[in-house]
Design an enzyme around this catalytic site. Structure first.
Site, PDB file in Angstrom:
ATOM      1  N   SER A  77       4.764 -20.212  -1.333  1.00 39.98           N
ATOM      2  CA  SER A  77       4.985 -21.899  -0.162  1.00 39.98           C
ATOM      3  C   SER A  77       5.044 -22.607  -2.077  1.00 39.98           C
ATOM      4  O   SER A  77       3.631 -21.890  -2.754  1.00 39.98           O
ATOM      5  CB  SER A  77       3.938 -21.358   0.429  1.00 39.98           C
ATOM      6  OG  SER A  77       4.431 -21.096   1.860  1.00 39.98           O
ATOM      7  N   GLU A  86       0.810  -1.053  -0.018  1.00 35.50           N
ATOM      8  CA  GLU A  86       0.111  -0.267  -0.455  1.00 35.50           C
ATOM      9  C   GLU A  86       0.755   1.599  -0.236  1.00 35.50           C
ATOM     10  O   GLU A  86       0.222   2.230  -0.557  1.00 35.50           O
ATOM     11  CB  GLU A  86      -0.607  -0.364   1.278  1.00 35.50           C
ATOM     12  CG  GLU A  86      -2.286  -1.220   1.440  1.00 35.50           C
ATOM     13  CD  GLU A  86      -2.873  -0.426   2.185  1.00 35.50           C
ATOM     14  OE1 GLU A  86      -3.301   0.457   2.558  1.00 35.50           O
ATOM     15  OE2 GLU A  86      -3.485  -1.544   2.206  1.00 35.50           O
TER      16      GLU A  86
END
Length: 821
Positions: free
Chosen positions: A263, A195
């Site tokens: 992952s 952000e």
């Protein structure tokens, strides 16, 4: 002269003897803390005897008459092997590192105190279910039993690092384990960083299309236009505010968005398995360290055996299997953080504006003790949106208007966080449905849970999903005014709204941190995802076979082909391949031709023994920097990893993105071909300075060494040779066998983030399942188990993941028998 020589010889001999005595004394003291695995010990806190059987890889197999006794023994085993790691992580989340390490960790402590995670963990203990409270209490008792043994028997303070740093160790508490889950959530969170970065780029670029080139919403998203950040406020904002870098200490838990967790996890139904049983694979990715994050263990619970990977400090198998169920975790990238800009009351800076008018901050004093320095007193301030974070943290000062402050809303800031109950509950689930139901207790971190039982496969997103209104000004993509009600969180969505996939028609489910749903805001999950490349290669490998085996899943985990390289090279080299006339030896043109000839015959495999991966990686890195440096200035340093989608958009000229190729400060109009050629010359010059000009002799593994460094001793001369683990590795930023490069400094391709654990579970033959970690079980650098698994991991090998008690005992390196005192 002879007399002088004799005295010099005597002096030298004496110094050598003294040095040897000192070394022997150091070794003796350090070796006192080496765990003894074969022994009988009476302890307080057990209800009946328990055995810890260490197999050949030093994986503890724990057998007890009650679950409480088994968790007690797990705490004892964790403290035996990873005590220094556990107490250091506890001090990290408490914001108490500076008591030991002095001013160099003060920034970390100040940030952790402001987030107040440990206080929230203490409050969250009461939110756990009865079974988890039992596990937390028993585990803490087991850790403390080891601490008592160390103190009673003078076992070298428990770890060699304890002799170098005065770190008093308090008894372990259930809140400490809850805090470990919150610390994990911090390490896996990157939305705040994204952000702030998007806001900073928005302040520099006038064209919204150029912002979406560099920080695109995930492909396929139907989204509203992103507002200009400056338009959200009535106060001027600086375009080139000074940056505030994250703490450089290896102890820092704060990571840029490129390291905010990743992952791979996937599962195949029995219909897609050659052996007729379900299959599941998982390899969670975190920052490398020595010792590593993960610790292998087997627990014999009342519901049956459970085996897999734990994190020392947490009494749960976080990824692993039982006799009935296998589960794996991947970072979900759910948008669980929002930065808010709060307006101060001009007449009273101790108040901030809310939709209902000005309100006072909730404040509290917090004292940080600092070794060799005066204590520091912080004033912690909270708003209705969350804790106030000063502009000196996370680059917030670069996007915060005058007379405003920044705050953070984050699901992990819950004082009723039951996440550890979800982790413990998974070990008791016998089916995918039971596991999904248990996942409702997870608050943070948000994870994608991949599941397989004997009959079904599934994927479920866990974690609290903030409820935002459709009228949110930036849809959570930018820091937003906190006094506007439409920007604030309205609680959280029900668990049923979290994405869920059970028994898909194709018989395979998986996640590589890619976008998993295409739902409109506010049920969109996220606009920022961790992968757009690996998923392409994974889909191809899954679809290339009608049926899969354990070995095909292992091949996929270890795959090193880069889909990004295969996509980008034909684009950036389109006008360079085999063009131009032959150039004399020793010229830049000749070196460029040699490099292009090598790349033209390369299949995109990031193999450690090949030169092409290094040439490619250096080329696209130099290219991206040339494309953005003149537009972003110093802010370009925040993009220190290649963004494949950005380069692809530029060279395909999507919505005019080819404008990035023209250097705005120069008189000529540069083309993308020019920039590709310039960048290749830059890359070859850089390679020549560091590795030599013989391109055919280059090795990707020399630049892409996995750096498992000790977070404290890893920079100490001499000692670093003993405590750091370095391995030549294949893979890259966008391969399934992922090895994310550091992106900075003199070693920008050093492998610092990847799969510290790999596991493949086969329910056709459960005891043929396998797993591995990147270093070893022990955190003691004098132990043979400090790095014994590392070479297997580097070569892509595994060790058996069996629940057969006889196999564990047959190859035991020691058996510890604990009995009630």
């Amino acid at each position: 002269m002879t007399m002088l020589f004799k005295w010099l010889m005597r002096l030298t001999s004496g110094l050598i003897v003294i040095a040897l005595l000192v070394l022997l004394a150091v070794y003796y003291l350090a070796s006192r803390s080496l765990p003894e695995y074969s022994k009988d010990l009476s302890v307080t806190g057990l209800s009946a005897p328990v055995e810890i059987v260490r197999d050949h890889a030093n994986v503890p197999h724990i057998f007890g008459q009650s679950d409480a006794d088994v968790f007690f023994a797990l705490g004892y085993a964790h403290a035996q092997d990873r005590l220094w790691q556990m107490v250091t992580l506890r001090r990290t989340v408490q914001g108490r590192l500076s008591e030991v390490f002095g001013p160099r960790t003060l920034t970390i402590d100040k940030t952790m105190r402001r987030l107040d995670l440990y206080t929230l963990a203490q409050k969250s203990v009461s939110a756990q279910d009865a079974r988890s409270r039992m596990a937390l209490d028993a585990y803490a008792n087991g850790v403390n039993a080891r601490l008592d043994e160390i103190n009673r028997d003078a076992l070298g303070r428990g770890a060699p690092e304890m002799f170098l740093f005065n770190m008093p160790v308090a008894p372990w508490q259930p809140a400490d384990s809850v805090a470990m889950i919150k610390l994990m959530a911090l390490q896996l969170s990157g939305h705040m960083d994204t952000e702030v970065l998007r806001a900073r780029v928005s302040l520099l670029l006038d064209n919204a299309d150029r912002l979406s080139d560099l920080l695109p919403d995930a492909p396929g998203s139907g989204v509203a236009a992103l507002p200009r950040y400056a338009s959200l406020f009535d106060t001027a904002l600086p375009k080139f505010a000074a940056t505030t870098p994250l703490p450089e200490s290896p102890l820092s838990p704060f990571h840029r968005r490129d390291f905010a967790g990743a992952s791979n996890g996937w599962a195949a139904a029995a219909s897609r398995s050659a052996a007729g049983g379900t299959l599941i694979a998982n390899d969670p990715h975190l920052n490398f360290s020595a010792p590593g994050t993960w610790y292998l263990a087997r627990l014999q619970l009342s519901q049956g055996g459970v085996i897999g990977a734990t994190i020392p400090g947490i009494p749960a198998i976080l990824t692993g299997r039982s006799g009935d169920l296998g589960w794996g975790i991947t970072a979900s990238y759910l948008d669980d953080q929002d930065v808010f800009i709060e307006k101060l009351n001009p007449d009273n800076p101790e108040e901030y504006l809310t939709p209902d008018g000005y309100k006072p901050f909730v404040t509290r004093k917090s004292i940080i003790e600092v070794a060799d320095a005066k204590p520091l007193t912080l004033t912690l301030r909270w708003t209705e949106n969350g804790p106030v974070l000063p502009g000196t943290m996370f680059d917030l000062g670069t996007i915060t208007p005058k007379d405003h402050v920044a705050t953070l809303s984050w699901t992990a800031l819950s004082p009723q966080d039951s996440s550890i109950s979800a982790a413990i509950g998974l070990m008791y689930a016998h089916s995918t449905q039971q596991a999904i139901e248990t996942g409702a207790l997870m608050i943070a971190p948000s994870l994608n849970l991949t599941l397989a039982d004997h009959d079904q496969i599934a994927l479920k997103t866990l974690g609290a999903m903030p409820r935002r209104t459709a009228r949110h000004q930036s849809k959570g993509r930018l820091p937003s005014p906190g006094w506007i009600a439409e920007n604030r969180w309205q609680g959280r969505h029900s668990y049923a709204a979290n994405p869920e996939f059970v028994n898909p028609i194709g018989g395979i489910v998986g996640n590589t941190n890619n976008k998993i749903v295409d739902r409109p805001f506010p049920l969109h999950i996220s606009y920022d995802w961790g992968d757009t490349q690996r998923i392409q290669r994974w889909q191809r490998l899954m679809q290339s076979r009608q049926v899969h085996t354990r070995d095909s899943f292992i091949e996929t985990q270890l795959d090193t082909v880069s889909p990004a390289a295969r996509t980008l090279l034909p684009l950036i080299g389109a006008d360079l391949w085999f063009t131009g006339q032959a150039a004399p030896e020793g010229t830049a043109e000749r070196q460029r031709q040699r490099a292009l000839a090598l790349l033209a015959n390369w299949n995109g495999e990031m193999n450690e023994h090949l030169p092409e991966p290094l040439i490619y990686a250096a080329w696209v890195r130099a290219l991206q920097d040339r494309l953005i440096r003149d537009d972003l200035g110093p802010l370009a340093d925040s993009f220190n990893h290649v963004e494949p989608l950005f380069i692809e958009r530029v060279f395909r000229d999507v919505n005019g993105a080819a404008k990035w190729c023209d250097v705005i400060q120069s008189a000529p109009t540069e083309t993308c071909t020019d920039m590709a050629r310039f960048a290749l010359d830059d890359a070859l010059l850089w390679i020549g300075e560091r590795y030599g000009s013989a391109l055919e002799s280059l090795r990707w593994g020399d630049a892409h060494q996995a750096a498992h460094d000790h977070p404290i001793l890893g920079e100490v001369p001499v000692l670093k040779s003993f405590v750091n683990i370095r391995q030549s590795t294949s893979g890259g930023d966008q391969t399934l066998m992922r090895g994310v490069s550091s992106g900075t400094g003199d070693t920008p391709f050093q492998n610092v983030h990847g799969a510290g654990f790999r596991g493949v579970y086969d329910f056709a033959d459960p005891d043929s399942s396998v797993f591995i970690t990147a270093t070893g079980q022990s955190g003691h650098f004098l132990s043979s188990h400090y790095d014994d698994l590392g070479e297997l991991w580097r070569r892509g090998e595994y060790i058996p993941m069996s629940l057969d008690e006889n196999l564990a005992r047959a190859a035991a390196v020691g058996i510890t028998r604990l009995s009630p005192r």
